[in-house]
Scaffold this motif. Structure first.
Motif, short mmCIF file in Angstrom:
data_model
loop_
_atom_site.label_atom_id
_atom_site.label_comp_id
_atom_site.label_asym_id
_atom_site.label_seq_id
_atom_site.Cartn_x
_atom_site.Cartn_y
_atom_site.Cartn_z
N ALA A 10 22.95 40.74 19.48
CA ALA A 10 22.31 41.29 20.68
C ALA A 10 23.31 42.10 21.49
N SER A 42 12.96 45.24 31.90
CA SER A 42 13.88 45.24 30.78
C SER A 42 13.20 45.66 29.48
N LYS A 44 13.49 45.55 25.27
CA LYS A 44 14.08 44.86 24.13
C LYS A 44 13.68 45.66 22.90
N ASP A 46 14.19 45.92 18.88
CA ASP A 46 14.63 45.28 17.64
C ASP A 46 14.88 46.38 16.61
N GLU A 56 19.53 43.57 18.32
CA GLU A 56 18.63 43.58 19.45
C GLU A 56 19.32 44.34 20.57
N PHE A 58 19.10 45.37 24.43
CA PHE A 58 18.47 44.99 25.69
C PHE A 58 18.94 45.91 26.82
#
Length: 128
Positions: A10, A42, A44, A46, A56, A58
């Motif tokens: 991440a 936010s 996200k 993938d 990931e 973010f």
């Protein structure tokens, strides 16, 4: 505990669109899923790397800076394997990304080098 593999890595970015473009267009990751979480303001994202691994990405408003260079504790860098390091360096350079001089791993004899993502996260390319 028996660990099978690393499931994902991440990354928190400061500029979502800039980082999305970098990881998709420059690094060549494929988008698996993109979610906007309104309650967190936010994104996200993938991403698939090499058909088998997942990143990931973010974004969070006002995320704090983290010391990452040189030799700070914690995650040191993220490394990507490439078939041809010279070609990879040329492609990065064509995108105006500074790439450090090539080094040779004293244990394996393989060539590698470092560059940074848009938030100065240290990334490595390591020749297969």
């Amino acid at each position: 505990m028996k660990v099978n593999k690393i499931h994902h890595v991440a990354i928190i970015c400061s500029d979502y669109e800039k980082s999305k473009k970098f990881y998709v267009n420059t690094i060549g990751c494929e988008i698996i899923n993109e979610t906007y979480r309104a309650e967190k303001k936010s994104y996200k994202l993938d991403l698939l790397v090499g058909g088998a691994y997942q990143l990931e990405l973010f974004s969070f408003p006002k995320s704090p800076l983290r010391q990452s260079y040189p030799e700070a504790r914690g995650l040191r860098h993220l490394a990507f394997e490439v078939d041809d390091i010279d070609q990879a360096i040329e492609e990065l350079s064509n995108d105006n990304i500074f790439v450090e001089p090539i080094r040779v791993d004293e244990i394996t004899g393989k060539r590698f080098t470092f560059f940074c993502d848009p938030d100065d996260l240290p990334l490595e390319i390591y020749e297969k």
